[in-house]
Scaffold this motif. Sequence first.
Motif, PDB file in Angstrom:
ATOM      1  N   TYR A  48       0.833  -1.193   0.000  1.00  0.00           N
ATOM      2  CA  TYR A  48       0.000   0.000   0.000  1.00  0.00           C
ATOM      3  C   TYR A  48       0.873   1.249   0.000  1.00  0.00           C
ATOM      4  CZ  TYR A  48      -3.866  -3.090   1.330  1.00  0.00           C
ATOM      5  OH  TYR A  48      -4.810  -4.081   1.366  1.00  0.00           O
ATOM      6  N   GLN A  49       0.361   2.317  -0.610  1.00  0.00           N
ATOM      7  CA  GLN A  49       1.048   3.602  -0.620  1.00  0.00           C
ATOM      8  C   GLN A  49       0.002   4.695  -0.714  1.00  0.00           C
ATOM      9  OE1 GLN A  49       2.889   2.774  -4.623  1.00  0.00           O
ATOM     10  NE2 GLN A  49       2.129   4.834  -5.075  1.00  0.00           N
ATOM     11  N   GLU A  50       0.427   5.926  -0.439  1.00  0.00           N
ATOM     12  CA  GLU A  50      -0.488   7.043  -0.663  1.00  0.00           C
ATOM     13  C   GLU A  50      -0.734   7.189  -2.155  1.00  0.00           C
ATOM     14  OE1 GLU A  50       0.342  10.675   1.342  1.00  0.00           O
ATOM     15  OE2 GLU A  50       1.064   9.663   3.154  1.00  0.00           O
ATOM     16  N   LEU A  54      -5.137  10.783  -6.346  1.00  0.00           N
ATOM     17  CA  LEU A  54      -6.151  11.431  -5.523  1.00  0.00           C
ATOM     18  C   LEU A  54      -5.605  11.592  -4.109  1.00  0.00           C
ATOM     19  CD1 LEU A  54      -9.337   9.482  -6.722  1.00  0.00           C
ATOM     20  CD2 LEU A  54      -8.657  11.810  -7.359  1.00  0.00           C
ATOM     21  N   ASP A  55      -5.415  12.824  -3.691  1.00  0.00           N
ATOM     22  CA  ASP A  55      -4.858  13.099  -2.368  1.00  0.00           C
ATOM     23  C   ASP A  55      -5.730  12.496  -1.275  1.00  0.00           C
ATOM     24  OD1 ASP A  55      -2.800  14.499  -3.530  1.00  0.00           O
ATOM     25  OD2 ASP A  55      -3.713  16.479  -3.201  1.00  0.00           O
ATOM     26  N   GLU A 100     -11.677   4.606  -8.601  1.00  0.00           N
ATOM     27  CA  GLU A 100     -11.797   5.808  -9.428  1.00  0.00           C
ATOM     28  C   GLU A 100     -10.879   5.785 -10.642  1.00  0.00           C
ATOM     29  OE1 GLU A 100     -14.033   8.370  -9.090  1.00  0.00           O
ATOM     30  OE2 GLU A 100     -14.896   6.933  -7.679  1.00  0.00           O
ATOM     31  N   CYS A 101      -9.824   4.977 -10.622  1.00  0.00           N
ATOM     32  CA  CYS A 101      -8.904   4.881 -11.758  1.00  0.00           C
ATOM     33  C   CYS A 101      -9.449   3.846 -12.744  1.00  0.00           C
ATOM     34  CB  CYS A 101      -7.509   4.471 -11.296  1.00  0.00           C
ATOM     35  SG  CYS A 101      -6.713   5.682 -10.231  1.00  0.00           S
ATOM     36  N   VAL A 102      -9.867   4.308 -13.911  1.00  0.00           N
ATOM     37  CA  VAL A 102     -10.566   3.438 -14.852  1.00  0.00           C
ATOM     38  C   VAL A 102      -9.776   3.350 -16.164  1.00  0.00           C
ATOM     39  CG1 VAL A 102     -12.749   2.974 -16.020  1.00  0.00           C
ATOM     40  CG2 VAL A 102     -12.742   4.222 -13.843  1.00  0.00           C
ATOM     41  N   PRO A 103      -9.282   2.166 -16.543  1.00  0.00           N
ATOM     42  CA  PRO A 103      -8.613   2.020 -17.842  1.00  0.00           C
ATOM     43  C   PRO A 103      -9.542   2.447 -18.973  1.00  0.00           C
ATOM     44  CG  PRO A 103      -8.218   0.086 -16.473  1.00  0.00           C
ATOM     45  CD  PRO A 103      -9.265   0.908 -15.768  1.00  0.00           C
ATOM     46  N   THR A 104      -8.979   3.166 -19.949  1.00  0.00           N
ATOM     47  CA  THR A 104      -9.777   3.784 -21.006  1.00  0.00           C
ATOM     48  C   THR A 104      -9.139   3.531 -22.365  1.00  0.00           C
ATOM     49  OG1 THR A 104     -10.452   5.532 -19.477  1.00  0.00           O
ATOM     50  CG2 THR A 104     -10.741   5.975 -21.812  1.00  0.00           C
ATOM     51  N   ARG A 105      -9.974   3.275 -23.358  1.00  0.00           N
ATOM     52  CA  ARG A 105      -9.480   3.075 -24.714  1.00  0.00           C
ATOM     53  C   ARG A 105     -10.473   3.644 -25.720  1.00  0.00           C
ATOM     54  NH1 ARG A 105     -10.251  -3.554 -25.450  1.00  0.00           N
ATOM     55  NH2 ARG A 105     -12.518  -3.519 -25.804  1.00  0.00           N
ATOM     56  N   VAL A 106      -9.992   3.824 -26.954  1.00  0.00           N
ATOM     57  CA  VAL A 106     -10.826   4.300 -28.058  1.00  0.00           C
ATOM     58  C   VAL A 106     -10.871   3.228 -29.132  1.00  0.00           C
ATOM     59  CG1 VAL A 106     -10.997   5.986 -29.934  1.00  0.00           C
ATOM     60  CG2 VAL A 106     -10.353   6.736 -27.640  1.00  0.00           C
ATOM     61  N   ALA A 243     -11.896  10.906 -12.816  1.00  0.00           N
ATOM     62  CA  ALA A 243     -12.782  12.063 -12.984  1.00  0.00           C
ATOM     63  C   ALA A 243     -12.330  13.270 -12.174  1.00  0.00           C
ATOM     64  CB  ALA A 243     -14.212  11.674 -12.604  1.00  0.00           C
ATOM     65  N   ALA A 244     -11.779  13.039 -10.974  1.00  0.00           N
ATOM     66  CA  ALA A 244     -11.415  14.143 -10.091  1.00  0.00           C
ATOM     67  C   ALA A 244      -9.980  14.615 -10.273  1.00  0.00           C
ATOM     68  CB  ALA A 244     -11.647  13.736  -8.628  1.00  0.00           C
ATOM     69  N   ASN A 245      -9.250  14.050 -11.223  1.00  0.00           N
ATOM     70  CA  ASN A 245      -7.864  14.446 -11.446  1.00  0.00           C
ATOM     71  C   ASN A 245      -7.764  15.227 -12.755  1.00  0.00           C
ATOM     72  OD1 ASN A 245      -5.079  14.376 -12.406  1.00  0.00           O
ATOM     73  ND2 ASN A 245      -4.686  12.915 -10.776  1.00  0.00           N
TER      74      ASN A 245
END
Length: 281
Positions: A48-50, A54-55, A100-106, A243-245
């Motif tokens: 685990y890490q910070e 997302l802070d 919240e981290c979602v892999p994305t492709r086109v 979304a929040a970054n």
Amino acid sequence: MDQEPTSSSNLHRRDQSAGHRPVAGGPSSPGQTTENRFPELVVVYDGYQECPYLDGNVARMPLEYPRRTLQPTDLDRLLALGYRRSGAMFYRTRCPSCQECVPTRVDVQQFQWTRSLKRILNRSDRELQLTWGRPTVDPQRLELFNAHRNERALSRSGPANLDDYREFLVTTSVETAELSFHLQGQLIGIAVADLGQTSINAVYTHFAPQFGRYSIGTLAVLKQIQQAQQTGRNHVYLGLYVAANPHLNYKQRFCPQQRLVNGIWQTHSDPSGLIVPAAAD
């Protein structure tokens, strides 16, 4: 295009020591998860890490190293499973309380060329010179990299050095290419991408801040989409959408796009978020 920070390079480890320190404790069985695993990868770190995105959040991004030379079809499969590459290693987010981290492709055959995107492309075709080649490291590229990170406050540990750049953007375990952007002979941007058999993976783009009028981050994605279309590939992978970054949420402008949610690629038809299941690969 600002891709997410790498989790395996010396560069990111120095950033961690300056602000993203490991969190006490760790997964109950580090490296032993088997869901949708790629068998030719071996876990070399799991803890685990910070969160670097997302802070205040706790992140888990196991680092995995390939046991053998990876072929273009291997890269296609890894990307479809949600992996990202950093240097010679691969990683996926496996965070304990956040998704919240979602892999994305086109899907490049379905991609919609809006008027604003066409304007970016047309200006580039008129004024810039673009060249595909092999990734390399030199003082000029390093200067661009540090200027880009400094302008966007992406570094917590000071400027990178040549070894940092080499480990992050030149060292690789797959076929990798560099797209360079020149204006009247001056290097103003670099995009690094991996080449699969049916996909292209956008790794990282950096550019001189004073040439923001060319939207080189967006342009790099458009040129990779064009390259995929021209070479018969199906997808361009954009990395993680958060979304929040603000460094990662710009990716929603490339539509329609697919996001990997609960192990299933789902199509977002527009930035407002209409979601339907994506066609199977």
